[in-house]
Motif scaffolding. Sequence first.
Motif, PDB file in Angstrom:
ATOM      1  N   ARG A  27       0.851  -1.192   0.000  1.00 44.81           N
ATOM      2  CA  ARG A  27       0.000   0.000   0.000  1.00 44.81           C
ATOM      3  C   ARG A  27       0.884   1.237   0.000  1.00 44.81           C
ATOM      4  O   ARG A  27       1.895   1.269   0.708  1.00 44.81           O
ATOM      5  CB  ARG A  27      -0.882  -0.020   1.255  1.00 44.81           C
ATOM      6  N   LEU A  28       0.503   2.223  -0.806  1.00 42.56           N
ATOM      7  CA  LEU A  28       1.279   3.465  -0.892  1.00 42.56           C
ATOM      8  C   LEU A  28       0.330   4.650  -0.795  1.00 42.56           C
ATOM      9  O   LEU A  28      -0.609   4.777  -1.572  1.00 42.56           O
ATOM     10  CB  LEU A  28       2.044   3.520  -2.227  1.00 42.56           C
ATOM     11  N   TRP A  29       0.623   5.503   0.206  1.00 48.23           N
ATOM     12  CA  TRP A  29      -0.124   6.760   0.330  1.00 48.23           C
ATOM     13  C   TRP A  29       0.814   7.913  -0.005  1.00 48.23           C
ATOM     14  O   TRP A  29       2.033   7.794   0.166  1.00 48.23           O
ATOM     15  CB  TRP A  29      -0.604   6.967   1.769  1.00 48.23           C
ATOM     16  N   CYS A  30       0.230   9.024  -0.398  1.00 48.99           N
ATOM     17  CA  CYS A  30       1.040  10.230  -0.558  1.00 48.99           C
ATOM     18  C   CYS A  30       0.282  11.394   0.071  1.00 48.99           C
ATOM     19  O   CYS A  30      -0.903  11.604  -0.206  1.00 48.99           O
ATOM     20  CB  CYS A  30       1.321  10.508  -2.031  1.00 48.99           C
ATOM     21  N   ALA A  31       1.005  12.144   0.918  1.00 50.50           N
ATOM     22  CA  ALA A  31       0.393  13.296   1.587  1.00 50.50           C
ATOM     23  C   ALA A  31       1.150  14.563   1.227  1.00 50.50           C
ATOM     24  O   ALA A  31       2.354  14.605   1.437  1.00 50.50           O
ATOM     25  CB  ALA A  31       0.433  13.092   3.114  1.00 50.50           C
ATOM     26  N   PRO A  32       0.538  15.583   0.669  1.00 47.36           N
ATOM     27  CA  PRO A  32      -0.862  15.574   0.230  1.00 47.36           C
ATOM     28  C   PRO A  32      -1.042  15.051  -1.206  1.00 47.36           C
ATOM     29  O   PRO A  32      -2.152  14.739  -1.580  1.00 47.36           O
ATOM     30  CB  PRO A  32      -1.232  17.064   0.291  1.00 47.36           C
ATOM     31  N   GLY A  33       0.049  14.949  -1.992  1.00 46.70           N
ATOM     32  CA  GLY A  33      -0.070  14.428  -3.359  1.00 46.70           C
ATOM     33  C   GLY A  33      -0.667  15.453  -4.312  1.00 46.70           C
ATOM     34  O   GLY A  33      -0.831  16.623  -3.974  1.00 46.70           O
ATOM     35  N   ASN A  34      -0.947  15.003  -5.537  1.00 48.14           N
ATOM     36  CA  ASN A  34      -1.613  15.852  -6.538  1.00 48.14           C
ATOM     37  C   ASN A  34      -2.377  14.942  -7.505  1.00 48.14           C
ATOM     38  O   ASN A  34      -2.394  13.714  -7.314  1.00 48.14           O
ATOM     39  CB  ASN A  34      -0.590  16.761  -7.258  1.00 48.14           C
ATOM     40  N   ALA A  35      -2.965  15.537  -8.530  1.00 47.06           N
ATOM     41  CA  ALA A  35      -3.858  14.775  -9.414  1.00 47.06           C
ATOM     42  C   ALA A  35      -3.133  13.651 -10.155  1.00 47.06           C
ATOM     43  O   ALA A  35      -3.722  12.611 -10.450  1.00 47.06           O
ATOM     44  CB  ALA A  35      -4.526  15.723 -10.410  1.00 47.06           C
ATOM     45  N   GLY A  36      -1.849  13.841 -10.463  1.00 44.41           N
ATOM     46  CA  GLY A  36      -1.095  12.797 -11.155  1.00 44.41           C
ATOM     47  C   GLY A  36      -0.650  11.699 -10.199  1.00 44.41           C
ATOM     48  O   GLY A  36      -0.715  10.499 -10.521  1.00 44.41           O
ATOM     49  N   CYS A  43      -3.882   9.447  -2.362  1.00 43.83           N
ATOM     50  CA  CYS A  43      -3.554  10.754  -1.792  1.00 43.83           C
ATOM     51  C   CYS A  43      -4.348  10.970  -0.511  1.00 43.83           C
ATOM     52  O   CYS A  43      -5.532  10.653  -0.439  1.00 43.83           O
ATOM     53  CB  CYS A  43      -3.856  11.858  -2.795  1.00 43.83           C
ATOM     54  N   VAL A  44      -3.667  11.496   0.497  1.00 42.81           N
ATOM     55  CA  VAL A  44      -4.343  11.799   1.763  1.00 42.81           C
ATOM     56  C   VAL A  44      -4.152  13.272   2.085  1.00 42.81           C
ATOM     57  O   VAL A  44      -3.039  13.786   2.007  1.00 42.81           O
ATOM     58  CB  VAL A  44      -3.857  10.937   2.949  1.00 42.81           C
ATOM     59  N   ALA A  45      -5.244  13.909   2.464  1.00 34.66           N
ATOM     60  CA  ALA A  45      -5.212  15.361   2.695  1.00 34.66           C
ATOM     61  C   ALA A  45      -4.672  15.670   4.084  1.00 34.66           C
ATOM     62  O   ALA A  45      -5.366  16.174   4.946  1.00 34.66           O
ATOM     63  CB  ALA A  45      -6.612  15.936   2.506  1.00 34.66           C
ATOM     64  N   LEU A  46      -3.383  15.334   4.283  1.00 32.98           N
ATOM     65  CA  LEU A  46      -2.760  15.647   5.580  1.00 32.98           C
ATOM     66  C   LEU A  46      -2.004  16.962   5.449  1.00 32.98           C
ATOM     67  O   LEU A  46      -1.412  17.237   4.407  1.00 32.98           O
ATOM     68  CB  LEU A  46      -1.730  14.572   5.928  1.00 32.98           C
ATOM     69  N   ASP A  47      -1.988  17.749   6.521  1.00 33.98           N
ATOM     70  CA  ASP A  47      -1.130  18.927   6.569  1.00 33.98           C
ATOM     71  C   ASP A  47       0.246  18.426   7.009  1.00 33.98           C
ATOM     72  O   ASP A  47       0.444  18.042   8.157  1.00 33.98           O
ATOM     73  CB  ASP A  47      -1.707  19.924   7.583  1.00 33.98           C
ATOM     74  N   ILE A  48       1.199  18.432   6.074  1.00 35.95           N
ATOM     75  CA  ILE A  48       2.493  17.797   6.384  1.00 35.95           C
ATOM     76  C   ILE A  48       3.343  18.634   7.343  1.00 35.95           C
ATOM     77  O   ILE A  48       4.367  18.172   7.827  1.00 35.95           O
ATOM     78  CB  ILE A  48       3.296  17.441   5.102  1.00 35.95           C
ATOM     79  N   THR A  49       2.913  19.867   7.610  1.00 35.21           N
ATOM     80  CA  THR A  49       3.631  20.645   8.640  1.00 35.21           C
ATOM     81  C   THR A  49       3.122  20.284  10.039  1.00 35.21           C
ATOM     82  O   THR A  49       3.711  20.670  11.035  1.00 35.21           O
ATOM     83  CB  THR A  49       3.464  22.170   8.429  1.00 35.21           C
ATOM     84  N   ASP A  50       2.023  19.552  10.091  1.00 31.55           N
ATOM     85  CA  ASP A  50       1.446  19.123  11.375  1.00 31.55           C
ATOM     86  C   ASP A  50       1.995  17.719  11.683  1.00 31.55           C
ATOM     87  O   ASP A  50       1.377  16.707  11.358  1.00 31.55           O
ATOM     88  CB  ASP A  50      -0.091  19.135  11.236  1.00 31.55           C
ATOM     89  N   HIS A  51       3.153  17.660  12.297  1.00 32.62           N
ATOM     90  CA  HIS A  51       3.817  16.363  12.515  1.00 32.62           C
ATOM     91  C   HIS A  51       2.992  15.401  13.368  1.00 32.62           C
ATOM     92  O   HIS A  51       2.943  14.212  13.054  1.00 32.62           O
ATOM     93  CB  HIS A  51       5.220  16.580  13.084  1.00 32.62           C
ATOM     94  N   PRO A  52       2.333  15.867  14.443  1.00 30.23           N
ATOM     95  CA  PRO A  52       1.483  14.928  15.196  1.00 30.23           C
ATOM     96  C   PRO A  52       0.403  14.290  14.313  1.00 30.23           C
ATOM     97  O   PRO A  52       0.086  13.106  14.470  1.00 30.23           O
ATOM     98  CB  PRO A  52       0.872  15.809  16.293  1.00 30.23           C
ATOM     99  N   ALA A  53      -0.142  15.051  13.362  1.00 28.72           N
ATOM    100  CA  ALA A  53      -1.177  14.488  12.474  1.00 28.72           C
ATOM    101  C   ALA A  53      -0.574  13.424  11.564  1.00 28.72           C
ATOM    102  O   ALA A  53      -1.196  12.385  11.296  1.00 28.72           O
ATOM    103  CB  ALA A  53      -1.813  15.596  11.639  1.00 28.72           C
TER     104      ALA A  53
END
Length: 427
Positions: A27-36, A43-53
């Motif tokens: 399984r591969l996720w990408c945060a936040p990713g893009n359409a390609g 793609c997961v809508a994580l705020d990557i500056t929010d490390h606890p999240a």
Amino acid sequence: MKILLIGSGGREHALAWKIAASPLVTRLWCAPGNAGIAKDAECVALDITDHPAVIDFCGKNAVDFVVVGPDAAIAAGIVDDLNAAGFKAFGPTKAAGRLESSKNFTKALCRANNIPTAAYEHFNNADAAKAYIRRQGAPIVVKADGLAAGKGVVVAMTEQEALAAVDMMFGGGFGASGAEVVIEEFMVGEEASYFALCDGEHALPLATAQDHKRAFDGDQGPNTGGMGSYSPAPVMTDAMCARVMEEMVKPTLRALKAMGCPYKGVLYVGVMVTRDGPKLVEYNARFGDPECQVLMLRMMSDIVPALIASADGQLKNFSLRWYDDAALTVIMATKGYPGDYGKGSVIEGLDEAAKVEGVEIFHAGTAVKDGRIVANGGRVLNICALGKTVTEAQARAYQAVDRIQWPEGFCRRDIGWQAVKREQGKA
Ligand code: AMP
Ligand code: GLY
């Protein structure tokens, strides 16, 4: 194995494409990713500056390994925070990442370890910086100390330009990144990039590339994050690569280990090939964008074991296989970039473009709106191609570009010109 990739640019699309091809990945996720990226990863809508999240996501989804793409995330210490929470991650710690996040740190390290680079001085006030410029004269190079999205450098051909750059940086032109400046000797030569995978102690050479930083053909116009690239860089002969490894990479790894912050991750070495041999222009603590795209196309081996070996300190006897082919990428950007640009313009013809032999399209800044691909950033698409030569890869990439209908976009038409000239025997 379950992997989370951090980032949303063309570099991360290329990494997602390569990681997704690994039989080890379930399984591969990408945060936040893009359409390609959404074609190769979830793609997961994580705020990557929010490390606890991010850590919370890793815990809930039993993520085995996190791959960090962008420099800002590394400089923010995401690898440190993930490791502290018990997650394995690819990339350097914040302390090791100072190789990129502080030019003064790197210049001092070079000075202490005899690593060849431009002579320099470091200043935290404008008057002293200007006095130094007046003594040295032009051409001369003024650099903001911290991160400035690849744009914190002014190569001043006149004293006037250099003085204005100092005023701009101390006047807040780059925010806190300009509160300190490094002023360097102007180096004359051909520039290339060299990439090595590091595990804290050992370095595994990857490949070389050249990018095109200026916005317009003929290397004119403002500096950008990169308008195209190709690999390998002909100026980086085997002998030159060996020198970069011995004179730069190895002493740097030894120095960082001795300082208690061993360097793990990819080390991007910006090299100026001068008459006196290779000199360091800069280090980056991550893959280059768009250099990563051409590296991924040329890498034959599964990348995942290599990334894990880097994190685990197991690169000593590691090797990777590469295609002999050349790879080239043309960046399509929104008109106005690297200045102000609009968002939301519709892009068509991508499927037709992707059918050109040897072509792979990575998305850098796209979104989906009403079922159509729209521009969502400055650098928007990476039209990449493999070929037996750079000339062939270039022809294929532009054939694909010409199938794309996007009136609001632009690209350079001369990506790869140095190598093409050499291949035609004109260099
Ligand atoms: P940097 O962000 O340090 O890579 O600098 C951006 C670009 O400015 C480099 O890719 C070079 O083209 C140019 N540059 C930086 N430092 C020097 C130097 N000392 N001499 C000549 N050109 C330089
Ligand atoms: N292409 C230049 C960089 O990634 O910094």
